[in-house]
Motif scaffolding. Structure first.
Motif, mmCIF file in Angstrom:
data_model
loop_
_atom_site.group_PDB
_atom_site.id
_atom_site.type_symbol
_atom_site.label_atom_id
_atom_site.label_comp_id
_atom_site.label_asym_id
_atom_site.label_seq_id
_atom_site.Cartn_x
_atom_site.Cartn_y
_atom_site.Cartn_z
ATOM 1 N N ASN A 489 51.283 38.840 54.525
ATOM 2 C CA ASN A 489 52.561 39.550 54.677
ATOM 3 C C ASN A 489 52.481 40.942 54.053
ATOM 4 O OD1 ASN A 489 53.809 37.470 56.030
ATOM 5 N ND2 ASN A 489 54.712 36.570 54.175
ATOM 6 N N ALA A 490 51.757 41.038 52.926
ATOM 7 C CA ALA A 490 51.604 42.336 52.254
ATOM 8 C C ALA A 490 50.501 43.178 52.890
ATOM 9 C CB ALA A 490 51.303 42.117 50.775
ATOM 10 N N ASN A 491 49.604 42.527 53.641
ATOM 11 C CA ASN A 491 48.476 43.234 54.262
ATOM 12 C C ASN A 491 48.357 42.787 55.725
ATOM 13 O OD1 ASN A 491 46.935 44.430 51.673
ATOM 14 N ND2 ASN A 491 47.628 42.359 51.203
ATOM 15 N N PRO A 492 49.305 43.192 56.579
ATOM 16 C CA PRO A 492 49.366 42.665 57.949
ATOM 17 C C PRO A 492 48.167 43.016 58.823
ATOM 18 C CG PRO A 492 50.901 44.499 57.652
ATOM 19 C CD PRO A 492 50.396 44.140 56.296
ATOM 20 N N HIS A 493 47.401 44.050 58.442
ATOM 21 C CA HIS A 493 46.257 44.449 59.271
ATOM 22 C C HIS A 493 44.951 43.832 58.785
ATOM 23 C CE1 HIS A 493 48.997 47.206 61.143
ATOM 24 N NE2 HIS A 493 49.214 47.846 60.007
ATOM 25 N N TRP A 494 45.031 42.990 57.766
ATOM 26 C CA TRP A 494 43.819 42.385 57.218
ATOM 27 C C TRP A 494 43.316 41.281 58.144
ATOM 28 C CZ3 TRP A 494 42.187 44.693 52.746
ATOM 29 C CH2 TRP A 494 41.051 44.161 52.125
ATOM 30 N N ASN A 495 42.003 41.136 58.217
ATOM 31 C CA ASN A 495 41.450 40.054 59.026
ATOM 32 C C ASN A 495 40.108 39.606 58.461
ATOM 33 O OD1 ASN A 495 39.437 41.902 59.980
ATOM 34 N ND2 ASN A 495 40.828 42.587 61.608
ATOM 35 N N PHE A 496 39.502 38.654 59.129
ATOM 36 C CA PHE A 496 38.253 38.054 58.671
ATOM 37 C C PHE A 496 37.139 39.093 58.575
ATOM 38 C CE2 PHE A 496 34.354 35.584 59.108
ATOM 39 C CZ PHE A 496 34.603 34.501 58.279
ATOM 40 N N GLU A 497 37.091 40.025 59.533
ATOM 41 C CA GLU A 497 36.034 41.036 59.537
ATOM 42 C C GLU A 497 36.122 41.958 58.319
ATOM 43 O OE1 GLU A 497 34.365 44.697 62.365
ATOM 44 O OE2 GLU A 497 36.067 43.466 63.011
ATOM 45 N N VAL A 498 37.349 42.396 57.994
ATOM 46 C CA VAL A 498 37.536 43.270 56.836
ATOM 47 C C VAL A 498 37.150 42.531 55.557
ATOM 48 C CG1 VAL A 498 39.224 44.546 55.466
ATOM 49 C CG2 VAL A 498 39.328 44.630 57.958
ATOM 50 N N TRP A 516 33.269 31.254 50.427
ATOM 51 C CA TRP A 516 34.541 31.979 50.323
ATOM 52 C C TRP A 516 35.169 32.212 51.697
ATOM 53 C CZ3 TRP A 516 37.824 33.699 46.573
ATOM 54 C CH2 TRP A 516 38.684 34.743 46.887
ATOM 55 N N LEU A 517 34.362 32.744 52.618
ATOM 56 C CA LEU A 517 34.883 33.063 53.946
ATOM 57 C C LEU A 517 35.273 31.812 54.714
ATOM 58 C CD1 LEU A 517 32.407 35.896 55.012
ATOM 59 C CD2 LEU A 517 34.759 36.143 54.205
ATOM 60 N N SER A 518 34.517 30.752 54.535
ATOM 61 C CA SER A 518 34.825 29.500 55.224
ATOM 62 C C SER A 518 36.186 28.966 54.785
ATOM 63 C CB SER A 518 33.734 28.473 54.941
ATOM 64 O OG SER A 518 34.066 27.217 55.492
ATOM 65 N N ARG A 519 36.464 28.995 53.478
ATOM 66 C CA ARG A 519 37.748 28.490 52.972
ATOM 67 C C ARG A 519 38.908 29.363 53.464
ATOM 68 N NH1 ARG A 519 34.317 25.450 52.259
ATOM 69 N NH2 ARG A 519 33.803 24.223 50.392
ATOM 70 N N LEU A 520 38.710 30.682 53.453
ATOM 71 C CA LEU A 520 39.789 31.563 53.916
ATOM 72 C C LEU A 520 40.057 31.342 55.402
ATOM 73 C CD1 LEU A 520 39.043 34.942 52.088
ATOM 74 C CD2 LEU A 520 40.956 33.369 51.679
ATOM 75 N N SER A 521 39.008 31.108 56.171
ATOM 76 C CA SER A 521 39.183 30.833 57.599
ATOM 77 C C SER A 521 39.991 29.550 57.798
ATOM 78 C CB SER A 521 37.820 30.724 58.283
ATOM 79 O OG SER A 521 37.963 30.487 59.658
ATOM 80 N N GLU A 522 39.669 28.529 57.016
ATOM 81 C CA GLU A 522 40.411 27.260 57.107
ATOM 82 C C GLU A 522 41.870 27.431 56.704
ATOM 83 O OE1 GLU A 522 38.482 23.781 55.312
ATOM 84 O OE2 GLU A 522 36.642 24.969 55.225
ATOM 85 N N ALA A 523 42.113 28.351 55.747
ATOM 86 C CA ALA A 523 43.490 28.552 55.276
ATOM 87 C C ALA A 523 44.308 29.398 56.234
ATOM 88 C CB ALA A 523 43.465 29.213 53.896
ATOM 89 N N GLY A 524 43.643 30.010 57.248
ATOM 90 C CA GLY A 524 44.406 30.756 58.248
ATOM 91 C C GLY A 524 44.149 32.241 58.300
ATOM 92 N N MET A 525 43.042 32.719 57.715
ATOM 93 C CA MET A 525 42.718 34.144 57.808
ATOM 94 C C MET A 525 42.422 34.483 59.273
ATOM 95 S SD MET A 525 42.116 37.088 56.198
ATOM 96 C CE MET A 525 41.700 36.810 54.464
ATOM 97 N N PRO A 526 43.153 35.431 59.874
ATOM 98 C CA PRO A 526 42.944 35.749 61.295
ATOM 99 C C PRO A 526 41.585 36.386 61.557
ATOM 100 C CG PRO A 526 44.469 37.318 60.299
ATOM 101 C CD PRO A 526 44.234 36.246 59.280
ATOM 102 N N HIS A 527 40.997 36.035 62.706
ATOM 103 C CA HIS A 527 39.697 36.600 63.091
ATOM 104 C C HIS A 527 39.910 37.785 64.025
ATOM 105 C CE1 HIS A 527 36.738 33.594 61.516
ATOM 106 N NE2 HIS A 527 37.867 32.884 61.404
#
Length: 527
Positions: A489-498, A516-527
């Protein structure tokens, strides 16, 4: 009185030739200390010109700052300018210049008047042309502690041991100038003594009181503004007298760390009032990142460090400040363009800072950070250990060693560093709590990581991501998604690549990055 460093004007004062302007109080005085009358609006206009000295300031800017409106009559502004010139004896309009159809510009005089009498000098040589001289560090004086009743070890002995330990640790900070009122040179730190000593030229006073029953002790410490005797910070330390020497060193480091952090926090307010210097700009940048690291704070830090480098090119503070700002922007993912060039600039600034101030602990901290992010872990640890040797009271430097030690598998040293940092700063701050939490997560203890995060006085963006990762590994999916949702919500343009780019820029071991990246992906980090 024992002087550890010596300077002339107060850190908030700027010499304008015939007068001295205090950017904190907005007051003018002559070199004998007598105040020069100046109307309120004129003082506000002078403060704005001082903040932007050397640059043209438009009438609308002056109007908004001094009158809180966008426009005001030209006659009103001209009257203030005339008032300022009169107070500065600026008949030739060389200090406050008029720039036709644009505004006004304040130019520091090239030759200063004789110094304030308290300096003990009869005059000063002309200031050479070129970059502006950097204002001095704030002067902090440690007073002898009050005795509220002690038994066992004699009051003077116990007070002197603790006082000396605090002075030694404070003196390790190049951010400040330290004076010490010796035990046999006058009164202790009561209000009457504070009122008398506040007129000696110090900016801040450290006063305290000691109470002991011979087994246990309590030391109360106050940081006081010498300008108006207001209390800026207060803390109490309870201790066991069983091992006094080791204890005094620990208390000295706790007090020095707390006072150092408080003075660093004050730096941001000081530069907002126009007291620009490379040292204060770096201090303010550090304060922002310790309190609430963000992309906005990073952007402001880069802009202000550019000012420091432009005005004070021969000061190590601007170079080390810009190096740390660049590395922070790269590591956090806020700087995504020309990363290699930014990394190279950071290295260049570190090298320049080291050449200018080889014994500044922050220079070695910046060097260690730069080496660590390039993957030179062994060299990074040596640089960070050198920083700790120069200033063992800095918890920022202590926790900076944790990640490189984990990278080489030295878990025991990482745990030792966590313990040391907690002893010096038991209350913690956001930066400290995050680094400790991240270390626990890397060591396979997400439960301890989560507890450390929950103990923080607030949450930063990095904390929210770590909160999500640790919660997911504990099987608390809803908590993980909620924490990551706050970050997105505070970083709407953030994604998995960044996020991936930011992690790889830190030379983090591949296995740690993948986890780290695997857990964030599971938690809903957009790709």
């Amino acid at each position: 009185m024992r002087f550890l460093k010596r300077n002339v004007l107060k850190s908030s004062e700027i010499d304008l030739g015939a007068a001295v302007f205090d950017v904190e109080t907005r007051r003018l005085h002559d070199h004998s200390g007598e105040e020069i009358a100046l109307r309120f609006r004129s003082r506000e206009v002078l403060a704005v010109l001082m903040r932007q000295q050397g640059h043209i300031v438009g009438r609308s800017t002056l109007a908004e700052a001094a009158w809180d409106v966008k426009t005001v009559s030209d006659d009103s502004i001209a009257q203030c300018i005339a008032d300022i010139r009169r107070a500065l004896s600026d008949k030739g309009r060389r200090i406050v210049e008029t720039v036709p159809r644009q505004g006004y510009r304040l130019v520091l005089p090239s030759v200063r008047s004789p110094t304030h009498p308290r300096s003990g000098e009869t005059g000063r040589a002309p200031i050479p042309s070129g970059p502006a001289p950097e204002p001095r560090a704030p002067v902090i004086e440690v007073l002898r502690f009050d005795d509220l009743g002690t038994t066992g070890m004699g009051p003077p002995g116990l007070r002197d041991v603790l006082g000396e330990a605090i002075v030694i640790e404070l003196a390790r900070y190049p951010e400040m100038t330290v004076l010490h009122r010796a035990a046999d040179s006058g009164p202790s730190g009561g209000r009457r003594a504070v009122q008398a000593i506040s007129r000696t030229g110090s900016d801040y006073l450290v006063a305290g009181a000691l109470l002991s029953d011979g087994k246990l002790g309590r030391l109360s410490i106050r940081l006081i503004s010498a300008r108006d005797l207001s209390c800026i910070w207060v803390e109490e330390f309870d201790f066991d007298l069983g091992e006094l020497l080791a204890l005094s060193r620990g208390i000295g480091r706790q007090v020095a760390s707390a006072v150092g952090v408080k003075l660093i926090e004050i730096a941001e307010a000081r530069i907002d009032r126009g007291d620009l210097s490379a040292r204060l700009i770096e201090n303010a940048a550090r304060s922002r990142m310790l309190r609430n690291p963000s992309a906005a704070a990073f952007g402001r830090n880069i802009r202000e460090q550019d000012i420091a480098l432009d005005r004070y090119p021969d000061s190590a503070w601007g170079h080390l400040g810009q190096a740390l700002a660049l590395r922070t922007g790269i590591d956090s993912g806020w700087l995504t363009r020309d990363v290699e060039a930014a990394s190279a600039r950071a290295e260049d600034h570190v090298a320049r800072a080291h050449a200018l101030a080889p014994d500044n602990y922050l220079v070695h901290f910046a060097l260690g950070k730069t080496l660590a992010d390039k993957g030179h872990t062994g060299a990074a640890i040596l640089a960070l250990e050198r920083a700790t040797t120069l200033n063992p009271s800095s918890t920022m430097v202590l926790v900076g060693q944790i990640t490189p030690n984990l990278d080489i598998g030295n878990t025991a040293r990482a745990l030792e560093l966590i313990s040391l940092a907690r002893r010096i700063n038991p209350a913690g701050n956001k930066y400290l709590q995050y680094q400790i939490a991240r270390a626990h997560w890397r060591m396979g203890s997400p439960d301890k990581a989560l507890r450390s995060l929950m103990a923080s006085p607030g949450q930063t963006d990095d904390m929210r991501k770590l909160h999500a990762v640790a919660a997911l590994e504990l099987g608390r999916g809803d908590m993980a998604r909620a924490a990551l949702g706050l970050f997105l919500n505070a970083n709407p343009h953030w994604n998995f690549e960044v996020e991936s780019m930011a992690q790889r820029a830190q030379a983090t071991p591949s296995a740690v990055i993948e986890r780290w990246l695997s857990r964030l992906s599971e938690a809903g980090m957009p790709h």
